[in-house]
Design an enzyme around this catalytic site. Structure first.
Site, PDB file in Angstrom:
ATOM      1  N   LYS A 207      38.913  -9.304  35.274  1.00 15.19           N
ATOM      2  CA  LYS A 207      39.440 -10.023  34.114  1.00 15.19           C
ATOM      3  C   LYS A 207      39.158  -9.210  32.855  1.00 15.19           C
ATOM      4  O   LYS A 207      38.043  -8.733  32.639  1.00 15.19           O
ATOM      5  CB  LYS A 207      38.783 -11.408  34.020  1.00 15.19           C
ATOM      6  CG  LYS A 207      39.431 -12.358  33.058  1.00 15.19           C
ATOM      7  CD  LYS A 207      38.838 -13.750  33.227  1.00 15.19           C
ATOM      8  CE  LYS A 207      39.555 -14.751  32.339  1.00 15.19           C
ATOM      9  NZ  LYS A 207      39.039 -16.123  32.547  1.00 15.19           N
TER      10      LYS A 207
ATOM     11  N   GLU B  63      38.823 -31.957  39.139  1.00 10.00           N
ATOM     12  CA  GLU B  63      38.509 -33.114  38.296  1.00 10.00           C
ATOM     13  C   GLU B  63      38.254 -34.377  39.110  1.00 10.00           C
ATOM     14  O   GLU B  63      37.400 -35.197  38.748  1.00 10.00           O
ATOM     15  CB  GLU B  63      39.640 -33.345  37.294  1.00 10.00           C
ATOM     16  CG  GLU B  63      39.753 -32.275  36.219  1.00 10.00           C
ATOM     17  CD  GLU B  63      40.484 -31.031  36.673  1.00 10.00           C
ATOM     18  OE1 GLU B  63      40.471 -30.032  35.928  1.00 10.00           O
ATOM     19  OE2 GLU B  63      41.067 -31.052  37.787  1.00 10.00           O
TER      20      GLU B  63
ATOM     21  N   ARG C 101      44.349 -36.107  36.222  1.00 11.70           N
ATOM     22  CA  ARG C 101      44.169 -35.784  37.637  1.00 11.70           C
ATOM     23  C   ARG C 101      43.156 -36.698  38.322  1.00 11.70           C
ATOM     24  O   ARG C 101      43.092 -36.727  39.551  1.00 11.70           O
ATOM     25  CB  ARG C 101      43.697 -34.336  37.771  1.00 11.70           C
ATOM     26  CG  ARG C 101      44.699 -33.323  37.243  1.00 11.70           C
ATOM     27  CD  ARG C 101      44.184 -31.911  37.394  1.00 11.70           C
ATOM     28  NE  ARG C 101      45.314 -31.010  37.607  1.00 11.70           N
ATOM     29  CZ  ARG C 101      45.240 -29.863  38.252  1.00 11.70           C
ATOM     30  NH1 ARG C 101      44.096 -29.462  38.759  1.00 11.70           N
ATOM     31  NH2 ARG C 101      46.299 -29.107  38.408  1.00 11.70           N
TER      32      ARG C 101
END
Length: 609
Positions: free
Chosen positions: A246, A322, A350
């Site tokens: 990243k 979640e 969610r």
């Protein structure tokens, strides 16, 4: 613009380049992204990490004939560069400009428009089934997942289906950089680490029925292309495991240990409500050993990093999960602890079932803290946290608070963890404004302004500043105005109904969807005959733009509230005080409307594209 990148306006142009020019293209892309994203704000580190991977994808596959699906679409900037949108990056994430996520309205190359993680594999499964049923043409379906997306349970539900379908070839490209925002945790990331280090000879994907190729060096274009071509030739479910970094190629991103410049914002640097929450949470952690915290792969953005550093072992990062975060917190509460779950408001959608049936129904003392509530701005419709109040208004045994300023955030957080049951706090992505002190408190309700009985403005959370601006203007025009902040907005408190009594007009103002929101709950709780006007966001998918622009478009500014009150005053005709100055004249004979609660309404001049 550099010469090679300027020549690429479609994937065919990229495929026409000789291989020895591709490293130079990659370097130009990184320079372009750093320049544009730092200027506008947006996702930088995640896109720098997929430059070579995206080059290889568009050289091996023929988009849009071949379907390329990006999970967590914040890693699709390079894809946009190759599909005719280079010039649009000057208006990245601005009102009317380029979306920060894939958007089918922008390009035929963007098959799905989404900004939530762990979903692309399910799209791929459905598309593969559809293609089989309609005798498809053999074009490839490729889903790129990573950046933490594989920690989400929905991804594994899809893998369970994909791996069993030997006659439905789907290529899963795993962009493995070992991180979401922060480093990923759990058994799956540990397994991927073992595969990267070649400590394991059999992958979990093979056990699920996939062919496995990897690990592939994710910054070597030739190696990625070779693996992708092989995967296509296999004509079965395949996982191509690409190992990337990243922020690759940009030293400040590679050296940023928190999230490798996952997101950058234009210069400003002001303290935010997230910072206030983080500081107060740490202070509470010092005096309450039973306080624990849960995050769904976002400890930094939700303000939990400092708590985790100060209290190791009392902060749990469960990944992009979640549902699990909420249900696990119910278990923590059942075990005698006081969990605080910090997530973005949009991601609460969610976990509806878990919050309703695992937390609220059993009155578990769990505190949910919703960052980025209301309009978030440049991240667009998938990130606006505008549905939470409408969703939560249906929940029994749940208390919802909306702090208007930093001091109220501290107060409500302390009150929330003392409640015997569950609580939710919501606040926007904005700077930590000056505290707005009350002139009086009635029960749990703060009165912020009081000059008369004509109009009661009920400010939900961050709308308090706009309500006070409106009150000042309306008072100057001869209206008697009271501004109240309920603090705890759901359920409707007796103190607020006490303030409603005797007012000619009640106006609720919230930065959530107006249909079924907190204002609708207040209107329902008022006595018959009470005249109520609800102001809020329209029931629409609101596009990206600055928070200030979008709130203004919705009429949620001081001027917008004034216009709404003037319009209501105009319908009262002769019943209104002759000293009042109308802007909107009374219709017809000026007679009063029939008694009753006014229906949910939107600002008349609002337009959305």
């Amino acid at each position: 613009m550099s010469s090679l990148l300027a020549r690429i306006s479609r994937p065919e142009d990229l495929r026409a380049l000789p291989s020895d020019q591709l490293p130079a293209v990659a370097a130009e892309i990184r320079s372009f992204l750093v320049q544009k994203v730092i200027a506008s704000g947006g996702h930088l580190g995640s896109n720098l990490g997929v430059v070579e991977l995206t080059i290889a994808l568009h050289r091996v596959f023929d988009s849009p004939a071949d379907t390329i699906l990006f999970d967590t679409g914040h890693q699709a900037y390079v894809h946009k560069l190759f599909t005719g949108r280079q010039a649009a990056f000057d208006r990245l994430r601005s009102l009317g400009g380029l979306s920060g996520y894939p958007d089918p309205d922008e390009s035929e190359h963007d098959v799905i428009g989404h900004s939530h993680a762990s979903t692309a594999l399910s799209y791929a499964d459905g598309m593969a089934k559809a293609r089989q049923l309609v005798e498809g043409d053999g074009n490839a379906i490729v889903a790129i997942i990573g950046d933490g997306g594989l920690t989400g349970g929905m991804a594994w539900e899809a893998l369970n289906n994909l791996g069993a379908a030997k006659d439905r070839p789907v290529i899963v490209v795993l962009n493995d950089n070992g991180r979401s925002y922060a480093p990923t945790h759990g058994a799956v990331p540990a397994h991927l680490a073992a595969l990267r280090a070649k400590r394991s000879s059999v992958s979990l994907f093979e056990a699920l029925g996939f062919q496995y190729l990897g690990p592939v060096p994710g910054h070597e274009i030739d190696a990625i292309e070779s693996s992708l071509r092989k995967a296509r030739e296999m004509a079965c479910p395949v996982v191509v495991h690409c190992v990337t970094r990243k922020g690759a190629g940009f030293q400040p991103a590679e050296q940023d240990q928190e999230d490798h410049l996952h997101t950058v914002v234009p210069a400003g640097g002001e303290a935010t409500l997230t910072n206030v929450f983080s500081d107060e949470l740490c202070a509470l952690g010092e005096v309450r050993a039973d306080l624990v915290c849960v995050t769904a792969a976002m400890p930094g953005p939700t303000g939990l990093t400092a708590f985790g550093e100060r209290f190791p072992g009392r902060m749990f990062d469960v990944g992009v999960a979640e549902q699990h975060a909420i249900a696990s917190s119910a278990g923590l509460a059942l075990g005698g602890l006081r969990p605080v779950v910090a997530i973005y408001a949009t991601f609460l959608n969610r976990a509806f079932d878990q919050l309703l049936l695992d937390v609220a129904m059993h009155r578990r003392p769990v505190t949910i803290v919703l960052d980025r509530a209301g309009i978030t701005g440049p991240d667009g419709p998938g990130h606006h946290g505008m549905w939470d109040l409408a969703i939560l208004s249906a929940f029994p045994e749940l208390t919802v608070g909306a702090p208007r300023d930093p001091q109220r955030l501290r107060e409500l957080l302390r009150e929330a963890i003392e409640l015997p049951g569950p609580a939710v706090l919501r606040f926007p992505v904005s700077g930590a404004s000056e505290d707005l002190e009350a002139v009086e408190r009635i029960g749990s309700v703060d009165v912020l302004w009081s000059t008369g009985q004509d109009v009661l403005l009920i400010a939900i959370g961050s709308t308090a500043g706009a309500c006070l601006e409106a009150a000042e203007q309306l008072s100057a025009e001869g209206f008697g105005v009271t501004v109240a902040d309920p603090r705890w907005v759901l359920p409707v408190s007796p103190g607020l109904l006490q303030l409603v009594h005797g007012k000619t007009l009640v106006v609720t103002v919230e930065d959530g969807v107006v249909s079924g929101g907190a204002g609708a709950g207040i209107a329902q709780a008022c006595a018959p005959g009470t005249r109520v006007r609800n102001l809020g966001l329209p029931r629409a998918f609101i596009q990206h733009g600055s928070r200030e622009e979008l709130l203004a478009a919705a009429g949620l500014t001081g001027a917008g509230i004034v216009r709404a009150v003037r319009a209501e005053a105009g319908t009262w005709g002769a019943a209104w005080s002759p000293e009042s100055r109308y802007v909107v004249p009374p219709p017809g004979d000026g007679s009063l409307p029939k008694a009753g609660v006014i229906g949910i309404s939107q600002v008349a001049d609002m337009t959305w594209s």
